[in-house]
Design an enzyme around this catalytic site. Structure first.
Site, PDB file in Angstrom:
ATOM      1  N   THR A 174      42.405  37.497  33.122  1.00  0.00           N
ATOM      2  CA  THR A 174      43.128  38.774  33.185  1.00  0.00           C
ATOM      3  C   THR A 174      44.580  38.592  32.765  1.00  0.00           C
ATOM      4  O   THR A 174      45.139  39.418  32.038  1.00  0.00           O
ATOM      5  CB  THR A 174      43.038  39.350  34.614  1.00  0.00           C
ATOM      6  OG1 THR A 174      41.660  39.455  34.971  1.00  0.00           O
ATOM      7  CG2 THR A 174      43.695  40.709  34.707  1.00  0.00           C
ATOM      8  N   ASP A 356      30.730  29.935  36.763  1.00  0.00           N
ATOM      9  CA  ASP A 356      30.379  29.326  38.064  1.00  0.00           C
ATOM     10  C   ASP A 356      29.705  30.319  39.018  1.00  0.00           C
ATOM     11  O   ASP A 356      28.735  29.978  39.697  1.00  0.00           O
ATOM     12  CB  ASP A 356      31.628  28.786  38.788  1.00  0.00           C
ATOM     13  CG  ASP A 356      32.387  27.754  37.971  1.00  0.00           C
ATOM     14  OD1 ASP A 356      32.090  27.583  36.775  1.00  0.00           O
ATOM     15  OD2 ASP A 356      33.297  27.122  38.549  1.00  0.00           O
ATOM     16  N   ARG A 414      34.458  46.464  18.256  1.00  0.00           N
ATOM     17  CA  ARG A 414      34.791  45.044  18.152  1.00  0.00           C
ATOM     18  C   ARG A 414      33.666  44.240  17.507  1.00  0.00           C
ATOM     19  O   ARG A 414      33.918  43.312  16.747  1.00  0.00           O
ATOM     20  CB  ARG A 414      35.092  44.492  19.545  1.00  0.00           C
ATOM     21  CG  ARG A 414      36.387  45.035  20.081  1.00  0.00           C
ATOM     22  CD  ARG A 414      36.713  44.509  21.458  1.00  0.00           C
ATOM     23  NE  ARG A 414      38.104  44.825  21.751  1.00  0.00           N
ATOM     24  CZ  ARG A 414      38.748  44.417  22.828  1.00  0.00           C
ATOM     25  NH1 ARG A 414      38.132  43.677  23.727  1.00  0.00           N
ATOM     26  NH2 ARG A 414      40.008  44.740  23.018  1.00  0.00           N
TER      27      ARG A 414
HETATM   28  P1  ADP Z   1      37.938  39.106  36.123  1.00  0.00           P
HETATM   29  O1  ADP Z   1      38.501  39.661  34.855  1.00  0.00           O
HETATM   30  O2  ADP Z   1      36.520  39.435  36.302  1.00  0.00           O
HETATM   31  O3  ADP Z   1      38.800  39.383  37.292  1.00  0.00           O
HETATM   32  P2  ADP Z   1      39.186  36.573  35.590  1.00  0.00           P
HETATM   33  O4  ADP Z   1      38.800  35.732  34.471  1.00  0.00           O
HETATM   34  O5  ADP Z   1      40.462  37.329  35.484  1.00  0.00           O
HETATM   35  O6  ADP Z   1      37.956  37.527  35.921  1.00  0.00           O
HETATM   36  O7  ADP Z   1      39.295  35.706  36.908  1.00  0.00           O
HETATM   37  C1  ADP Z   1      38.294  34.850  37.355  1.00  0.00           C
HETATM   38  C2  ADP Z   1      38.945  33.810  38.255  1.00  0.00           C
HETATM   39  O8  ADP Z   1      37.929  33.076  38.935  1.00  0.00           O
HETATM   40  C3  ADP Z   1      39.766  32.786  37.493  1.00  0.00           C
HETATM   41  O9  ADP Z   1      41.080  32.757  38.005  1.00  0.00           O
HETATM   42  C4  ADP Z   1      39.053  31.464  37.722  1.00  0.00           C
HETATM   43  O10 ADP Z   1      39.918  30.364  37.816  1.00  0.00           O
HETATM   44  C5  ADP Z   1      38.337  31.725  39.040  1.00  0.00           C
HETATM   45  N1  ADP Z   1      37.152  30.882  39.249  1.00  0.00           N
HETATM   46  C6  ADP Z   1      36.148  30.650  38.375  1.00  0.00           C
HETATM   47  N2  ADP Z   1      35.234  29.821  38.921  1.00  0.00           N
HETATM   48  C7  ADP Z   1      35.674  29.524  40.178  1.00  0.00           C
HETATM   49  C8  ADP Z   1      35.189  28.716  41.244  1.00  0.00           C
HETATM   50  N3  ADP Z   1      34.056  28.019  41.130  1.00  0.00           N
HETATM   51  N4  ADP Z   1      35.910  28.657  42.375  1.00  0.00           N
HETATM   52  C9  ADP Z   1      37.079  29.331  42.505  1.00  0.00           C
HETATM   53  N5  ADP Z   1      37.594  30.090  41.538  1.00  0.00           N
HETATM   54  C10 ADP Z   1      36.908  30.205  40.389  1.00  0.00           C
END
Ligand code: ADP
Length: 595
Positions: A174, A356, A414
């Site tokens: 984001t 994840d 896109r």
């Molecule tokens: P969205 O746009 O859906 O909010 P983002 O990409 O902005 O998604 O945010 C997803 C967040 O989740 C990231 O900051 C990432 O580091 C975090 N994340 C991904 N996998 C894990 C995990 N296994 N444990 C903790 N945080 C995670």
């Protein structure tokens, strides 16, 4: 012959002298530079040393991903200074940047004449392997846009909240976005001026995704996006009131947050800091969900110090871990829309975006939906996958192929822009705009491109190699820099300029011509890169994660890019930033209420 007799006192004094002489590093004071290969491009540091110590380190040049690299810059450099050693730990999620910093500082120190063994002494590490257990009403996994909205909303509903992120900073993908979100307030001056409505927003979102989006979810998105924006303002974010058109948005309903996407996290960060019963745990990675009697009751995690962390949730767990754009194996496994999404295809995403949450939820029986729908954005840097700092040209510029011709509707979908670009010579194109048309960081950002660079001595063509960018005062200069036939480029620009403000479609179906392309000209070489994964966990309108029989998995909620089925085959530009707030809030509210 005179023999030296063994004299123990002499040897003890001599040894002490040696030890003393060597206990301090000796250097030639000055400023030294070191360069190493960063994540995206070479990274250069300047190290200031006195006779016996490293005094300061600054990063002079880099192209690391903003947000993701910030903790590495801060933590690694501070650790080197504090410990006077380069034997420091990398920051999780920014390992490549951390190691590049360590290598660059080492190279600089090697020029100081120092005995390098002084700088490689090992640093005391924290004790690892502790077991930590915490409990809150709601546990949120992922501190990106959806996770932060869910955490704040759950807290506002009276729940105690723990929100974790595996990275050393909040923001996820984001924070890398343009910070412009789509919203419509029916009957507002903007809606009237743009002939817009929530119904039109809904219809375009549904048709723009080839009717694959879940209509109930899309209705929620399009009807609650404006409320979400006002809620964001209530917690300290500020939005402009002049809408713009994000590339691929198909409308003029994008509202920019002050400070770009970073502005979101300044406000969320303040909320976390200034309220009790809401805790942000960074560098904490969720590994598995904890299930008890068919209900999700917590999350198993580990942190950077190697501790085992168990987070128990009295009411619910929200998964907000984003998509899987940086997980090449998952891209390859699920891809249905593109010839190849292997290593050679870059991603605009943060390295944290590895699917994840999808994997964790699958293990407890979650159903997946439309995993094959993966979006490529045409505006990425061919070498790094990063978004450029000129507009995606939604209404303001054109895409030019190596032959100097236009080939697609640059204000269109896109997927069509990306497919169109991949079909050109070398699968690349130049975005050509007049002057600077910005969309905020990611698409635009502060500053911009002027005409000449007096230092360069040639004001007509300037090629910024690291950015693959040309600026020029004349079309001839631009064409020369781009290496395309000038005749074709001239004709393409002239044809485009003729259509300024026209709404009559041209031969590519384009009907949005918001500005002329006039000097100074800017062109940036671009290649499509993986941007958004539209598939993910199947949710219902309450954001419950559903199992393969369509039943809600008790205690488990999801929001944001980790979910699937909202955007169909093709997400509209500007819709993700609305989606994460709208559905993040629903997830937070329902998890807090145990609904
Ligand atoms: P969205 O746009 O859906 O909010 P983002 O990409 O902005 O998604 O945010 C997803 C967040 O989740 C990231 O900051 C990432 O580091 C975090 N994340 C991904 N996998 C894990 C995990 N296994 N444990 C903790 N945080 C995670």
């Amino acid at each position: 012959m005179k023999l030296f007799k063994f004299n123990p006192v002499f040897y003890v004094v001599f040894a002490a002298f040696l030890l003393c002489a060597c206990s301090k590093v000796e250097m030639t004071p000055g400023i030294y530079n070191g360069t190493a290969k960063g994540h995206n491009a070479p990274l250069n540091v300047e190290v200031t040393v006195s006779e016996h110590a490293i005094e300061a380190i600054s990063v002079k040049e880099h192209k690391e991903t903003p947000g993701v690299s910030t903790p590495a810059f801060k933590n690694v450099l501070q650790a080197i200074l504090d410990n006077q050693s380069v034997d420091v730990d990398a920051v999780s999620g920014a390992t490549v940047t951390s190691n590049a910093l360590i290598e660059a500082v080492t190279k600089a120190l090697e020029q100081t004449g120092a005995d390098m063994s002084f700088f490689t002494k090992s640093v005391e590490r924290k004790v690892k392997g502790k077991k930590i257990k915490k409990t809150a009403d709601v546990v949120v996994i992922g501190a990106g846009g959806a996770g932060c909205a869910a955490a704040v909303q759950a807290h506002q509903c009276g729940a105690s909240v723990i929100i974790i992120d595996k990275m050393a900073a909040m923001g996820g993908n984001t924070i890398l976005a343009g910070g412009i979100q789509n919203a419509v307030k029916d009957g507002s001056a903007q809606a009237i001026a743009n002939n817009d409505s929530q119904e039109k927003f809904f219809q375009q979102t549904i048709s723009g995704g080839d009717y694959q989006g879940d209509t109930a979810l899309v209705r929620i998105l399009t009807s609650q996006a404006w409320d979400a924006l006002e809620w964001q303002e209530s917690i300290g974010m500020k939005f402009g009131r002049t809408p713009s058109s994000v590339p691929g948005s198909l409308g003029n309903r994008g509202y920019g947050v002050q400070g770009g996407a970073n502005g979101y996290f300044v406000a969320y960060g303040k909320y976390f800091e200034s309220n009790e019963n809401i805790e942000l745990m960074l560098s904490t990675k969720a590994l598995d969900l904890i299930e008890k009697n068919g209900r999700i009751v917590g999350v198993k995690c580990s942190d950077d110090a190697g501790n085992d962390i168990t987070l128990m949730a009295n009411k619910g767990v929200v998964i907000a871990t984003g998509g899987f754009g940086q997980n090449v194996a998952m891209r390859q496994k699920y891809n249905e829309q593109w010839e190849d999404l292997g290593e050679s295809v870059k991603s605009t995403n943060s390295p944290a975006i590895t699917g994840d949450g999808i994997v964790m939820a699958e293990k407890v029986g979650a159903d997946l939906v439309q995993m094959g729908n993966i979006q490529l954005l045409p505006h990425a840097d061919p070498e790094t996958g990063r978004l450029g700092n000129i507009a995606g040209a939604s209404g303001n510029g054109i895409f030019i192929n190596k032959e100097g011709n236009r080939f697609v509707n640059e204000a269109g979908r896109r997927d069509e822009m990306s497919h169109g670009t991949l079909a050109q010579t070398d699968g690349v194109m130049w975005i050509v705009v007049g002057g600077f048309r910005g969309f905020g960081p990611g698409f635009g950002g502060a500053g911009g491109f002027g005409g000449g660079d007096s230092e360069n001595g040639d004001a007509s063509i300037i090629f910024h190699k690291t950015d693959n960018t040309i600026t020029a005062q004349t079309i001839e200069g631009l064409a020369e820099g781009m290496g395309v036939p000038v005749k074709n480029l001239k004709a393409a620009i002239a044809d485009y300029n003729k259509r300024y403000l026209s709404t009559k479609p041209d031969k590519f179906g384009r009907d949005l011509f918001l500005s002329k392309i006039e000097p100074p000209y800017t062109a940036q070489l671009r290649k499509p890169a993986v941007h958004h994964t539209m598939g993910g966990l199947r949710i219902d309108t309450d954001t419950h994660v559903l199992d393969k029989d369509g039943n809600a998995i008790p205690g488990l909620y999801a929001a944001g890019e980790v979910t699937g089925g909202i955007h169909g085959t093709n997400r509209l530009g500007g819709n993700a930033l609305s989606e994460i707030v709208v559905f993040g809030r629903i997830a937070g509210r329902n998890a807090a209420g145990g609904k």
